[in-house]
Scaffold this motif. Structure first.
Motif, mmCIF file in Angstrom:
data_model
loop_
_atom_site.group_PDB
_atom_site.id
_atom_site.type_symbol
_atom_site.label_atom_id
_atom_site.label_comp_id
_atom_site.label_asym_id
_atom_site.label_seq_id
_atom_site.Cartn_x
_atom_site.Cartn_y
_atom_site.Cartn_z
ATOM 1 N N CYS A 215 39.930 59.949 29.304
ATOM 2 C CA CYS A 215 40.290 60.893 28.246
ATOM 3 C C CYS A 215 39.046 61.381 27.498
ATOM 4 C CB CYS A 215 41.265 60.220 27.286
ATOM 5 S SG CYS A 215 41.794 61.256 25.904
ATOM 6 N N TYR A 216 38.208 60.451 27.019
ATOM 7 C CA TYR A 216 37.029 60.834 26.249
ATOM 8 C C TYR A 216 36.031 61.606 27.105
ATOM 9 C CZ TYR A 216 38.711 57.334 22.854
ATOM 10 O OH TYR A 216 39.465 56.600 21.960
ATOM 11 N N SER A 217 35.918 61.256 28.397
ATOM 12 C CA SER A 217 35.009 61.987 29.285
ATOM 13 C C SER A 217 35.450 63.438 29.427
ATOM 14 C CB SER A 217 34.954 61.321 30.667
ATOM 15 O OG SER A 217 34.415 60.019 30.591
ATOM 16 N N THR A 218 36.757 63.637 29.607
ATOM 17 C CA THR A 218 37.289 64.998 29.694
ATOM 18 C C THR A 218 37.025 65.766 28.410
ATOM 19 O OG1 THR A 218 39.056 64.227 31.170
ATOM 20 C CG2 THR A 218 39.368 66.369 30.105
ATOM 21 N N THR A 219 37.287 65.116 27.280
ATOM 22 C CA THR A 219 37.063 65.757 25.986
ATOM 23 C C THR A 219 35.601 66.152 25.814
ATOM 24 O OG1 THR A 219 38.852 64.444 25.017
ATOM 25 C CG2 THR A 219 37.322 65.483 23.495
ATOM 26 N N ALA A 220 34.695 65.223 26.151
ATOM 27 C CA ALA A 220 33.263 65.492 25.995
ATOM 28 C C ALA A 220 32.818 66.665 26.872
ATOM 29 C CB ALA A 220 32.460 64.240 26.318
ATOM 30 N N LEU A 221 33.284 66.707 28.125
ATOM 31 C CA LEU A 221 32.886 67.788 29.031
ATOM 32 C C LEU A 221 33.374 69.147 28.532
ATOM 33 C CD1 LEU A 221 33.468 66.094 32.501
ATOM 34 C CD2 LEU A 221 31.273 66.715 31.470
ATOM 35 N N ILE A 222 34.621 69.200 28.062
ATOM 36 C CA ILE A 222 35.161 70.468 27.556
ATOM 37 C C ILE A 222 34.397 70.923 26.316
ATOM 38 C CG2 ILE A 222 37.175 71.550 26.501
ATOM 39 C CD1 ILE A 222 38.926 69.825 28.316
ATOM 40 N N LEU A 223 34.139 69.984 25.407
ATOM 41 C CA LEU A 223 33.431 70.340 24.185
ATOM 42 C C LEU A 223 31.979 70.708 24.468
ATOM 43 C CD1 LEU A 223 34.903 67.674 21.748
ATOM 44 C CD2 LEU A 223 35.310 70.133 21.711
ATOM 45 N N LEU A 224 31.370 70.081 25.469
ATOM 46 C CA LEU A 224 30.005 70.452 25.858
ATOM 47 C C LEU A 224 29.978 71.913 26.315
ATOM 48 C CD1 LEU A 224 27.052 69.826 26.489
ATOM 49 C CD2 LEU A 224 27.803 68.942 28.721
ATOM 50 N N ALA A 225 30.941 72.284 27.138
ATOM 51 C CA ALA A 225 31.008 73.669 27.611
ATOM 52 C C ALA A 225 31.200 74.633 26.441
ATOM 53 C CB ALA A 225 32.141 73.810 28.619
ATOM 54 N N VAL A 226 32.076 74.265 25.501
ATOM 55 C CA VAL A 226 32.328 75.127 24.339
ATOM 56 C C VAL A 226 31.062 75.264 23.491
ATOM 57 C CG1 VAL A 226 33.657 75.359 22.209
ATOM 58 C CG2 VAL A 226 34.792 74.609 24.301
ATOM 59 N N CYS A 227 30.349 74.164 23.305
ATOM 60 C CA CYS A 227 29.111 74.198 22.517
ATOM 61 C C CYS A 227 28.062 75.093 23.176
ATOM 62 C CB CYS A 227 28.558 72.785 22.346
ATOM 63 S SG CYS A 227 29.470 71.750 21.194
ATOM 64 N N LEU A 228 27.940 74.993 24.494
ATOM 65 C CA LEU A 228 26.951 75.802 25.201
ATOM 66 C C LEU A 228 27.303 77.286 25.132
ATOM 67 C CD1 LEU A 228 26.328 73.564 28.356
ATOM 68 C CD2 LEU A 228 24.861 73.830 26.348
ATOM 69 N N VAL A 229 28.596 77.590 25.262
ATOM 70 C CA VAL A 229 29.020 78.991 25.207
ATOM 71 C C VAL A 229 28.865 79.565 23.797
ATOM 72 C CG1 VAL A 229 31.010 80.531 25.413
ATOM 73 C CG2 VAL A 229 30.587 78.797 27.166
#
Length: 320
Positions: A215-229
């Protein structure tokens, strides 16, 4: 198929470990069989997540970056444990619980992505209050799935939310920016309801550590993408900010969220999500002591109202 009586969708279990819960009837509420340890752990979890809003408000980093780092740091701590003790479980995990765990992570990312920015737009108390309307949406989602919560669950949930409203008030007299922050916080509460319900389902067959790592890995990956965008800065912070991020991860994420994910398998999503409403007076008290945001005079009566609502939900879950 719709049920003719309320069944909080968690199993009864006598097994108290980090491992998955199993039961002959997975629809039977497990609150009556849960030891007092789980209620203590629930209290610890609520106390831990109460540090979340004040820490976020005090941390000099972009809101989305804070959301990313608290999950990424949690994955960094859980990773070695998973590799040492849960590799076999992860290899055996079925497709359905894996997809549900990933979906829970996506909803948790949405929860953070909406709630954390709201803390910079409205008060800590109002943002936390609206975000913790989770039990209302949990009960509604359960009803949509065919479950029929008894009237006492509805009454207790609404009473607890009334207590939150009494504590925080409404930002109708404040700026449009504050109202926008309120709307974001409310959306975060709706996303959290889906996260809690999916977590309860996955925890029937998957251990807390394995589930939270996915769960946390999925959350981190999605938020990383949002931060980069979005261009949210992910580094260049001073030492104080990194310490605050570490404290947020340890208290709210590893201790708070992980313990909630453990006890939801026995206490059920209704009780767990209603108990999270106690985060509001907890966050208000911490904000008063740390940030100088004094709580209103109604804080203590409101706390009693929230506790009374939680007691009704617990009573209904025991007698369902």
């Amino acid at each position: 198929m719709p049920l003719t009586a309320y069944r909080d969708p968690v199993p009864a279990t006598a097994r108290r470990t980090d491992g998955p819960t199993t039961a002959p009837n997975p629809q039977h509420p497990g609150l009556h069989a849960a030891p007092r340890t789980d209620l203590v752990l629930l209290g610890v979890a609520v106390a831990a997540v109460s540090f979340s809003a004040p820490l976020i408000a005090a941390t000099a980093a972009p809101a989305l970056a804070i959301a990313f780092w608290r999950n990424a740091m949690a994955v960094g701590v859980l990773g070695p444990v998973v590799l040492l003790k849960h590799r076999a479980e992860l290899r055996r995990i079925g497709r359905r619980p894996l997809l549900l765990a990933v979906a829970a992570g996506a909803l948790l990312a949405l929860h953070f992505g909406l709630w954390l920015p709201s803390l910079r737009m409205t008060s800590v108390a109002s943002s936390t209050a609206l975000c913790t309307t989770t039990p209302i949406w949990t009960t509604i989602l359960l009803r949509m799935r065919g479950h029929r919560p008894p009237r006492m669950v509805w009454a207790g949930t609404l009473l607890a939310v009334v207590g939150v409203v009494v504590l925080t008030g409404v930002d109708l007299t404040l700026s449009p920016r504050a109202l926008a922050g309120d709307a974001l916080a409310l959306g975060g509460g709706i996303a959290a309801a889906g996260y809690v319900l999916l977590g309860a389902e996955v925890r029937r067959t998957v251990s807390t550590t394995a589930y939270t790592s996915i769960c946390y890995s999925t959350t981190a990956l999605i938020l990383l993408a949002v931060c980069l965008v979005s261009g949210a800065g992910l580094g260049g912070y001073d030492a104080t900010t990194w310490l605050q991020l570490a404290a947020l991860t340890a208290a709210a994420q590893l201790l708070g969220h992980s313990l909630l994910n453990r006890v939801v398998s026995t206490l059920g999503p209704s009780v767990t999500s209603t108990a999270i409403l106690l985060e509001t007076p907890g966050a208000a008290l911490i904000a008063a002591l740390w940030l100088g945001q004094q709580p209103p005079v109604a804080a203590y009566p409101a706390l009693l109202v929230i506790l009374a609502g939680l007691a009704l939900v617990v009573r209904a879950s025991r007698s369902a």
